[in-house]
Design an enzyme around this catalytic site. Structure first.
Site, PDB file in Angstrom:
ATOM      1  N   HIS A  30       0.903 -13.821   9.281  1.00 26.82           N
ATOM      2  CA  HIS A  30      -0.513 -13.456   9.163  1.00 26.82           C
ATOM      3  C   HIS A  30      -0.950 -12.595  10.342  1.00 26.82           C
ATOM      4  CE1 HIS A  30      -4.962 -14.672   9.235  1.00 26.82           C
ATOM      5  NE2 HIS A  30      -4.801 -13.999   8.114  1.00 26.82           N
ATOM      6  N   HIS A  89      -9.132  -6.410  12.123  1.00 31.45           N
ATOM      7  CA  HIS A  89      -9.680  -7.421  11.223  1.00 31.45           C
ATOM      8  C   HIS A  89     -11.203  -7.459  11.204  1.00 31.45           C
ATOM      9  CE1 HIS A  89     -11.098 -11.414   9.987  1.00 31.45           C
ATOM     10  NE2 HIS A  89     -10.088 -11.370   9.131  1.00 31.45           N
ATOM     11  N   GLU A 147       1.391  -9.665   6.969  1.00 31.42           N
ATOM     12  CA  GLU A 147       0.096  -9.248   6.412  1.00 31.42           C
ATOM     13  C   GLU A 147      -0.661  -8.558   7.525  1.00 31.42           C
ATOM     14  OE1 GLU A 147      -4.328 -10.121   5.718  1.00 31.42           O
ATOM     15  OE2 GLU A 147      -3.055 -10.625   7.415  1.00 31.42           O
ATOM     16  N   ASP A 174      -4.389  -6.160   8.368  1.00 28.14           N
ATOM     17  CA  ASP A 174      -5.702  -5.735   7.873  1.00 28.14           C
ATOM     18  C   ASP A 174      -5.939  -4.280   8.242  1.00 28.14           C
ATOM     19  OD1 ASP A 174      -6.739  -8.503   7.149  1.00 28.14           O
ATOM     20  OD2 ASP A 174      -6.262  -8.770   9.271  1.00 28.14           O
ATOM     21  N   GLU A 191      -3.843  -5.611   3.659  1.00 27.90           N
ATOM     22  CA  GLU A 191      -5.140  -6.039   3.137  1.00 27.90           C
ATOM     23  C   GLU A 191      -6.164  -4.965   3.486  1.00 27.90           C
ATOM     24  OE1 GLU A 191      -6.898  -9.797   4.498  1.00 27.90           O
ATOM     25  OE2 GLU A 191      -8.798  -9.048   3.692  1.00 27.90           O
TER      26      GLU A 191
END
Ligand code: G3P
Ligand code: MG
Length: 253
Positions: free
Chosen positions: A14, A56, A41, A43, A116
């Site tokens: 993450h 993020h 993952e 952002d 993302e």
């Protein structure tokens, strides 16, 4: 109902490996790779001058030495900030990476990635357009990329521009679970749901199991919870602590 085959590793670091290195940084990508993690993952949002970067929050304060809205700064201004020191003294001179730098590091380490799309408010369309336009020119291996977003608008753009890429719809659990999730997932043509594994109730999970979608849970750092979720149909875990969760779940079904 038979679930579509959607190959995604059980463990997804993450924001890189957020417990061990500053989130959404190149060091974070390398930290995850060094731990043996296959996927991360990350952002992505846009600077004021429309350059995609890994970040993020909407504001700079938590993860940099700057303050205010990230969307108000150009890339040059963003790159002047320190993005590591907040995390620990050993992380000095870390910069907020561009999407391009992140892709270079991912390719160098042969990693898969869930980007993302995390637009600042009002920039849902252009963020998806810029990110997908760039990725579609340079990312060849469709088996190693997943595009996701909480934003319906960004996912509509992704369905248009990256229709043959795997896409996931990020949703909350508990009271934040959309009532019409099945309908939305069909409309957005996603293959997966990224759900909040900490707030989604067992009853809600049971309902989601009936959908022909892979179920991924964020952000799971507790191995006992990971095992419970795995027994309830979760096949992938976003985790800040990949080593803890790797040890906690069954890696082969
Ligand atoms: O994409 C899964 C997860 O990262 C969603 O929540 O806030 O950590 O981006 P957040
Ligand atoms: Mg995220």
């Amino acid at each position: 109902m038979t679930k579509s085959i959607f190959k995604i590793p059980r463990i997804i670091g993450h924001r890189g490996a957020a417990a061990y290195a500053p989130e959404n940084t190149i060091v974070g990508i390398h930290t995850a790779a060094d731990m043996g993690v296959d996927w991360v993952e990350l952002d992505v949002k846009l600077t004021k001058d429309n350059i995609p970067i890994l970040f993020h929050d909407d504001t700079l304060d938590r993860t940099t030495n700057g303050s205010g809205n990230v969307a108000d700064l150009t890339l040059k201004e963003v790159r002047d900030l320190d993005a590591g020191h907040w995390f620990g003294d050993s992380f000095f001179d870390l910069r907020i990476p561009t999407l391009e730098q992140a892709v270079d590091a991912l390719i160098e380490r042969d990693m898969g990635v869930n980007f993302e799309i995390k637009p600042c408010a009002g920039r849902e369309k252009e963020t998806a357009e810029v990110v997908l336009d760039y990725l579609s020119q340079i990312w060849d291996d469709h088996s190693k990329i997943l595009i996701s977003s909480f934003s319906h608008v960004s996912l509509e753009i992704a369905a248009d521009m990256a229709n043959d890429w795997a896409r996931s719809f990020c949703i909350g659990g508990g009271d934040a679970l959309p009532e019409n999730v099945a309908e939305l997932a069909r409309y957005l043509e996603v293959k997966a749901l990224s759900i909040d594994g900490n707030t989604t109730t067992p009853e809600q999970l049971l309902g989601l199991q009936d959908l022909d979608l892979a179920l991924l849970a964020y952000t799971i750092n507790d191995p006992d919870l990971a095992r419970e979720l795995q027994a309830m149909g979760i096949t992938g875990f976003f985790t800040d602590e990949p080593d803890t969760i790797m040890d906690g779940i069954f890696m082969v079904h």
